[in-house]
Design a protein around this motif. Structure first.
Motif, PDB file in Angstrom:
ATOM      1  N   LEU A 151       0.827  -1.205   0.000  1.00  0.00           N
ATOM      2  CA  LEU A 151       0.000   0.000   0.000  1.00  0.00           C
ATOM      3  C   LEU A 151       0.864   1.260   0.000  1.00  0.00           C
ATOM      4  O   LEU A 151       0.529   2.257  -0.647  1.00  0.00           O
ATOM      5  CB  LEU A 151      -0.940  -0.011   1.198  1.00  0.00           C
ATOM      6  N   PHE A 204      -8.600   0.704   4.327  1.00  0.00           N
ATOM      7  CA  PHE A 204      -8.836   0.467   2.905  1.00  0.00           C
ATOM      8  C   PHE A 204     -10.258  -0.050   2.749  1.00  0.00           C
ATOM      9  O   PHE A 204     -10.547  -1.199   3.044  1.00  0.00           O
ATOM     10  CB  PHE A 204      -7.816  -0.540   2.367  1.00  0.00           C
ATOM     11  N   VAL A 209      -7.797   4.183  -0.088  1.00  0.00           N
ATOM     12  CA  VAL A 209      -6.802   3.903   0.947  1.00  0.00           C
ATOM     13  C   VAL A 209      -6.585   5.208   1.714  1.00  0.00           C
ATOM     14  O   VAL A 209      -6.252   6.242   1.113  1.00  0.00           O
ATOM     15  CB  VAL A 209      -5.472   3.425   0.341  1.00  0.00           C
TER      16      VAL A 209
END
Length: 236
Positions: A151, A204, A209
């Protein structure tokens, strides 16, 4: 593409014109329909203009390993064109718009502007570095570190093209896609995302996100973005 390559080479007006000349043949592909097939030959390369795509390998038993995700500004199928056969497939994650580039046009652009060729080589080398990092993640990081690192990497890539920052970014990836990329099951990905959310580091959900404690997530994942090489132009 200009923003991405501009981090390596300060492109001149002439080089920008050559790059713009490559953006003549626009095509559209719908989500879920491959535009590059594993084993395919005599194909074009593409520059992703809008939307997200993924590169993947399909095993004989039907299992899939996603090698990487592509975002606007990325090349699709570049290595396959140069090697004359595709060793992977490319599937749109969302509906996408691309620029189609024939190999003769690409080589012609490189011949006219060697610095542009150097910038594309840098971009390809950077993509290879990301694949190496993904291999390390699958082999040595635990599931939570793997998801967190991924991420954070997406944030670094998206910030380069003005689509994300340390507060967060829009992300169309499903937990099934994350699972295929990270070598986990979708159930395990769901469990890890809940763990990271409850720890107050990242959320998320609903296609976004959101970093709730970016610095702590970086420390947790031991994220060191030097492999992305985004320190500014290296060539004048």
């Amino acid at each position: 593409m200009i923003r991405k390559l501009g981090t390596f080479v300060a492109l001149s007006p002439a080089e920008l014109r050559v790059l713009d000349g490559l953006h003549q043949r626009r095509r559209f592909f719908v989500a879920g329909r491959d535009l590059v097939h594993q084993g395919q030959s005599d194909q074009a390369a593409y520059i992703l203009v809008s939307g997200w795509a993924c590169s993947y390998k399909l095993l004989q038993d039907g299992q899939r390993q996603i090698v990487d995700f592509q975002i606007p500004g990325d090349f699709l199928g570049l290595r396959s064109v140069l090697l004359q056969i595709s060793d992977h497939s490319v599937e749109p994650v969302t509906d996408i718009e691309v620029t189609e580039i024939q190999v003769k046009d690409l080589l012609g652009a490189f011949s006219k502007t060697p610095r542009l060729a150097a910038a594309v080589l840098w971009a390809a080398s950077r993509d290879e570095a990301m694949v190496v990092e993904h291999l390390v993640g699958i082999g040595r990081r635990d599931a939570a570190e793997r998801v967190a690192h991924f991420l954070l990497e997406l944030e670094a890539r998206l910030s380069l093209v003005g689509m994300g920052d340390k507060a967060g970014y829009d992300c169309p990836l499903s937990q099934y896609l994350l699972a295929d990329a990270l070598g986990l099951s979708a159930v395990h990905v769901n469990r890890v995302l809940r763990q990271l959310r409850e720890a107050g580091m990242v959320t998320f959900r609903d296609g976004a996100v959101i970093f709730t404690d970016y610095d702590r997530l970086v420390e947790f994942a031991s994220f060191e973005p030097t492999y992305l090489d985004q320190l500014g132009p290296l060539l004048p």
